[in-house]
Motif scaffolding. Structure first.
Motif, PDB file in Angstrom:
ATOM      1  N   VAL A 174      30.023  43.979 -11.661  1.00 23.81           N
ATOM      2  CA  VAL A 174      29.230  45.243 -11.562  1.00 23.81           C
ATOM      3  C   VAL A 174      29.988  45.979 -12.819  1.00 23.81           C
ATOM      4  O   VAL A 174      31.321  46.195 -12.504  1.00 23.81           O
ATOM      5  N   ALA A 175      29.128  46.360 -13.704  1.00 33.35           N
ATOM      6  CA  ALA A 175      29.498  47.356 -14.633  1.00 33.35           C
ATOM      7  C   ALA A 175      28.608  48.549 -14.585  1.00 33.35           C
ATOM      8  O   ALA A 175      27.631  48.850 -14.705  1.00 33.35           O
ATOM      9  N   ILE A 176      29.713  49.740 -14.512  1.00 35.32           N
ATOM     10  CA  ILE A 176      29.302  51.086 -14.258  1.00 35.32           C
ATOM     11  C   ILE A 176      29.332  51.847 -15.837  1.00 35.32           C
ATOM     12  O   ILE A 176      30.494  51.863 -15.975  1.00 35.32           O
ATOM     13  N   ASP A 177      28.170  52.195 -16.158  1.00 39.24           N
ATOM     14  CA  ASP A 177      28.348  52.763 -17.477  1.00 39.24           C
ATOM     15  C   ASP A 177      29.177  52.110 -18.514  1.00 39.24           C
ATOM     16  O   ASP A 177      30.150  52.623 -19.034  1.00 39.24           O
ATOM     17  N   PRO A 178      28.814  50.766 -18.554  1.00 42.25           N
ATOM     18  CA  PRO A 178      29.845  50.055 -19.634  1.00 42.25           C
ATOM     19  C   PRO A 178      29.904  50.345 -21.057  1.00 42.25           C
ATOM     20  O   PRO A 178      28.895  50.675 -21.640  1.00 42.25           O
ATOM     21  N   GLY A 179      31.226  50.386 -21.662  1.00 41.51           N
ATOM     22  CA  GLY A 179      31.369  50.437 -23.208  1.00 41.51           C
ATOM     23  C   GLY A 179      31.058  49.043 -23.757  1.00 41.51           C
ATOM     24  O   GLY A 179      30.943  47.994 -23.188  1.00 41.51           O
ATOM     25  N   PHE A 180      30.882  48.899 -24.901  1.00 42.91           N
ATOM     26  CA  PHE A 180      31.073  47.762 -25.897  1.00 42.91           C
ATOM     27  C   PHE A 180      29.854  46.912 -25.488  1.00 42.91           C
ATOM     28  O   PHE A 180      29.989  45.594 -25.840  1.00 42.91           O
ATOM     29  N   VAL A 181      28.796  47.614 -25.282  1.00 47.98           N
ATOM     30  CA  VAL A 181      27.429  46.852 -25.083  1.00 47.98           C
ATOM     31  C   VAL A 181      26.609  46.657 -26.250  1.00 47.98           C
ATOM     32  O   VAL A 181      25.391  46.217 -26.177  1.00 47.98           O
ATOM     33  N   TRP A 182      26.739  47.147 -27.453  1.00 47.96           N
ATOM     34  CA  TRP A 182      26.138  47.124 -28.668  1.00 47.96           C
ATOM     35  C   TRP A 182      26.470  46.059 -29.381  1.00 47.96           C
ATOM     36  O   TRP A 182      27.539  45.455 -29.339  1.00 47.96           O
ATOM     37  N   GLY A 183      25.588  45.265 -30.172  1.00 50.37           N
ATOM     38  CA  GLY A 183      25.878  44.386 -31.294  1.00 50.37           C
ATOM     39  C   GLY A 183      26.003  42.941 -30.758  1.00 50.37           C
ATOM     40  O   GLY A 183      26.490  42.009 -31.444  1.00 50.37           O
ATOM     41  N   LEU A 184      25.569  42.722 -29.300  1.00 47.90           N
ATOM     42  CA  LEU A 184      25.773  41.403 -28.809  1.00 47.90           C
ATOM     43  C   LEU A 184      24.304  40.447 -29.062  1.00 47.90           C
ATOM     44  O   LEU A 184      23.403  40.969 -29.320  1.00 47.90           O
ATOM     45  N   ASP A 185      24.557  39.238 -28.928  1.00 48.20           N
ATOM     46  CA  ASP A 185      23.402  38.375 -29.207  1.00 48.20           C
ATOM     47  C   ASP A 185      23.296  37.497 -27.687  1.00 48.20           C
ATOM     48  O   ASP A 185      24.086  37.382 -26.942  1.00 48.20           O
ATOM     49  N   GLN A 186      22.334  36.542 -27.800  1.00 44.43           N
ATOM     50  CA  GLN A 186      22.187  35.644 -26.578  1.00 44.43           C
ATOM     51  C   GLN A 186      23.189  34.852 -26.312  1.00 44.43           C
ATOM     52  O   GLN A 186      23.518  34.480 -25.004  1.00 44.43           O
ATOM     53  N   GLU A 187      23.939  34.337 -27.632  1.00 41.12           N
ATOM     54  CA  GLU A 187      25.042  33.554 -27.249  1.00 41.12           C
ATOM     55  C   GLU A 187      26.223  34.188 -26.249  1.00 41.12           C
ATOM     56  O   GLU A 187      26.936  33.486 -25.604  1.00 41.12           O
ATOM     57  N   ASN A 188      26.274  35.358 -26.629  1.00 42.65           N
ATOM     58  CA  ASN A 188      27.450  36.161 -25.919  1.00 42.65           C
ATOM     59  C   ASN A 188      27.166  36.340 -24.403  1.00 42.65           C
ATOM     60  O   ASN A 188      28.179  36.566 -23.590  1.00 42.65           O
ATOM     61  N   VAL A 189      25.780  36.117 -23.984  1.00 46.02           N
ATOM     62  CA  VAL A 189      25.542  36.465 -22.406  1.00 46.02           C
ATOM     63  C   VAL A 189      25.387  35.051 -21.762  1.00 46.02           C
ATOM     64  O   VAL A 189      25.075  34.992 -20.665  1.00 46.02           O
ATOM     65  N   GLN A 190      25.186  33.900 -22.372  1.00 52.72           N
ATOM     66  CA  GLN A 190      24.850  32.753 -21.653  1.00 52.72           C
ATOM     67  C   GLN A 190      25.751  32.222 -20.736  1.00 52.72           C
ATOM     68  O   GLN A 190      25.318  31.685 -19.768  1.00 52.72           O
ATOM     69  N   ALA A 191      27.033  32.599 -20.828  1.00 54.24           N
ATOM     70  CA  ALA A 191      27.749  32.048 -19.473  1.00 54.24           C
ATOM     71  C   ALA A 191      28.044  33.058 -18.421  1.00 54.24           C
ATOM     72  O   ALA A 191      29.010  33.089 -17.662  1.00 54.24           O
ATOM     73  N   LEU A 192      27.368  34.073 -18.688  1.00 59.08           N
ATOM     74  CA  LEU A 192      27.685  35.299 -17.585  1.00 59.08           C
ATOM     75  C   LEU A 192      27.064  34.868 -16.089  1.00 59.08           C
ATOM     76  O   LEU A 192      26.017  34.243 -15.876  1.00 59.08           O
ATOM     77  N   VAL A 193      28.032  35.112 -15.125  1.00 58.41           N
ATOM     78  CA  VAL A 193      27.628  34.726 -13.963  1.00 58.41           C
ATOM     79  C   VAL A 193      26.064  35.266 -13.499  1.00 58.41           C
ATOM     80  O   VAL A 193      25.833  36.730 -13.998  1.00 58.41           O
ATOM     81  N   PRO A 194      25.364  34.848 -12.727  1.00 57.86           N
ATOM     82  CA  PRO A 194      24.132  35.038 -12.404  1.00 57.86           C
ATOM     83  C   PRO A 194      23.935  36.389 -11.654  1.00 57.86           C
ATOM     84  O   PRO A 194      22.857  37.115 -11.734  1.00 57.86           O
ATOM     85  N   ASP A 195      24.988  36.697 -10.800  1.00 54.77           N
ATOM     86  CA  ASP A 195      25.088  37.786  -9.981  1.00 54.77           C
ATOM     87  C   ASP A 195      25.784  39.100 -10.626  1.00 54.77           C
ATOM     88  O   ASP A 195      26.887  39.162 -10.365  1.00 54.77           O
ATOM     89  N   ALA A 196      24.923  39.489 -11.483  1.00 53.63           N
ATOM     90  CA  ALA A 196      25.423  40.765 -12.447  1.00 53.63           C
ATOM     91  C   ALA A 196      24.592  42.000 -12.066  1.00 53.63           C
ATOM     92  O   ALA A 196      23.583  41.910 -12.122  1.00 53.63           O
ATOM     93  N   LEU A 197      25.241  43.114 -12.150  1.00 55.26           N
ATOM     94  CA  LEU A 197      24.543  44.474 -11.917  1.00 55.26           C
ATOM     95  C   LEU A 197      25.309  45.412 -13.047  1.00 55.26           C
ATOM     96  O   LEU A 197      26.388  45.550 -13.008  1.00 55.26           O
ATOM     97  N   LEU A 198      24.247  46.113 -13.677  1.00 55.96           N
ATOM     98  CA  LEU A 198      24.497  47.268 -14.631  1.00 55.96           C
ATOM     99  C   LEU A 198      24.153  48.359 -13.856  1.00 55.96           C
ATOM    100  O   LEU A 198      22.852  48.580 -13.633  1.00 55.96           O
ATOM    101  N   ILE A 199      24.970  49.369 -13.806  1.00 54.68           N
ATOM    102  CA  ILE A 199      24.579  50.601 -13.352  1.00 54.68           C
ATOM    103  C   ILE A 199      24.924  51.771 -14.422  1.00 54.68           C
ATOM    104  O   ILE A 199      25.849  51.826 -15.103  1.00 54.68           O
TER     105      ILE A 199
END
Length: 337
Positions: free
Chosen positions: A227-252
């Motif tokens: 769970v990421a609450i108002d997260p920083g460093f969310v700019w400039g990412l691409d698909q390769e950066n998120v491909q290993a993220l756990v499936p149960d993710a929540l952005l608030i």
């Protein structure tokens, strides 16, 4: 919404066996990678006893009730590794630790070396991989604790964080950094994006960071949700950066188009589109610092007199306690409480 309502009913039933209030243990642990110690506050379901106190109460912020060194309740409980953000403290989200512990979770909150109020060095703190190591060190210490360790449910380990440390949570869950992308975004929006001028300054030198360290994976296999609450460093990412993220993710997200910080806008940055399977929750009216504690009646005046950040001045119509409750409920549902 139906699933949320059912989960909340179940959580009230499950927590009925717990003693009233939350247990709290505050310890100091060695941090070998910093050659320093760190304070860790561990919130947990209370079985009995403990010294009643009001934790994190001060002239600016309202504290929360806790039972220090209480016996833990019987059973195994999900674990939340929570990180407070740049310049925060473990007390800044004590409201979250206390509430989740009362519902049946164990919550680990620590004062991160170089990144805590009173121990702040942005030049060192920007090295985000050290923060991931901080939380994992705390988890190891908790797992080895003879009193609390046996109560951990290793099948439910959530990494959660606020602001800068929303990124830490995402990192522990498998997301990787993109230094060139972030530097490019900051350079393009340096006049409008919060904190970019500081990050690109000679003192901090985001652009001089080692890309091998910045872009490496710091995922931990024990982390099952994020769970990421108002997260920083969310700019400039691409698909390769998120491909290993756990499936149960929540952005608030905190705020709307008028009040949300540009640096934490996971929609405008494109992050939400990169992870369409993740859930998002936007809370408004609010702003970034609505995630700070409820303020004392004179808190805003004290901060103004000290020329400090106006963290007690929410947008008109904001109910800070209600925003906190919505965040607690969202995490509780994902923890199965």
């Amino acid at each position: 919404m139906k699933t949320l309502a059912i989960a909340l009913v179940l959580s009230s039933i499950a927590s009925a066996a717990l003693a009233e209030g939350a247990g709290l243990r505050v310890i100091q642990i060695e941090m070998p990678h910093h050659a320093a110690e760190a304070r860790v506050a561990i919130w947990y379901p209370r079985g009995a006893g403990g010294t009643p106190t009001v934790y994190a109460d001060n002239p600016v912020f309202v504290g929360v009730e806790a039972f220090v060194d209480a016996e833990p309740a019987a059973g195994a409980f999900p674990v939340v590794l929570f990180s407070h953000g740049m310049g925060g403290t473990d007390g800044a989200q004590a409201w979250l630790g206390e509430a989740l512990a009362a519902l049946g979770a164990m919550v680990v909150m620590m004062n991160l070396p170089n990144s805590t109020w009173g121990d702040f060095d942005m030049t060192e703190g920007v090295r985000h991989w050290t923060r991931a190591a901080d939380l994992l060190r705390a988890l190891d210490v908790l797992a080895d604790d003879p009193d609390l360790g046996p109560h951990l449910d290793a099948t439910r380990v959530m990494a959660a964080g606020f602001s800068y440390d929303g990124w830490t949570a995402l990192s522990l869950g498998g997301m990787t950094g993109n230094l060139d992308g972030l530097v490019g975004a900051c350079t393009a929006h340096v006049e409008t994006m919060d904190a970019c001028d500081m990050l690109l300054s000679d003192a901090v030198g985001l652009q001089r960071q080692d890309p091998r360290e910045w872009n490496a994976s710091y995922a931990d296999a024990r982390v099952t949700s994020v769970v990421a609450i108002d997260p920083g460093f969310v700019w400039g990412l691409d698909q390769e950066n998120v491909q290993a993220l756990v499936p149960d993710a929540l952005l608030i997200g905190l705020g709307d188009g008028e009040t949300q910080m540009s640096a934490t806008d996971f929609t405008a940055s494109g992050l939400a589109a990169l992870i369409p399977d993740a859930d998002t929750l936007q809370l408004a009216p609010a702003f970034h610092f609505t995630a700070m504690p409820v303020c004392q009646p004179g808190g805003a005046a004290i901060l103004e007199a000290e020329q400090d950040d106006p963290v007690c001045t929410d947008p008109p119509g904001t109910d800070r306690a209600a925003v906190h409750a919505a965040i607690v409920d969202a995490l509780a549902v994902r923890l199965g409480l």
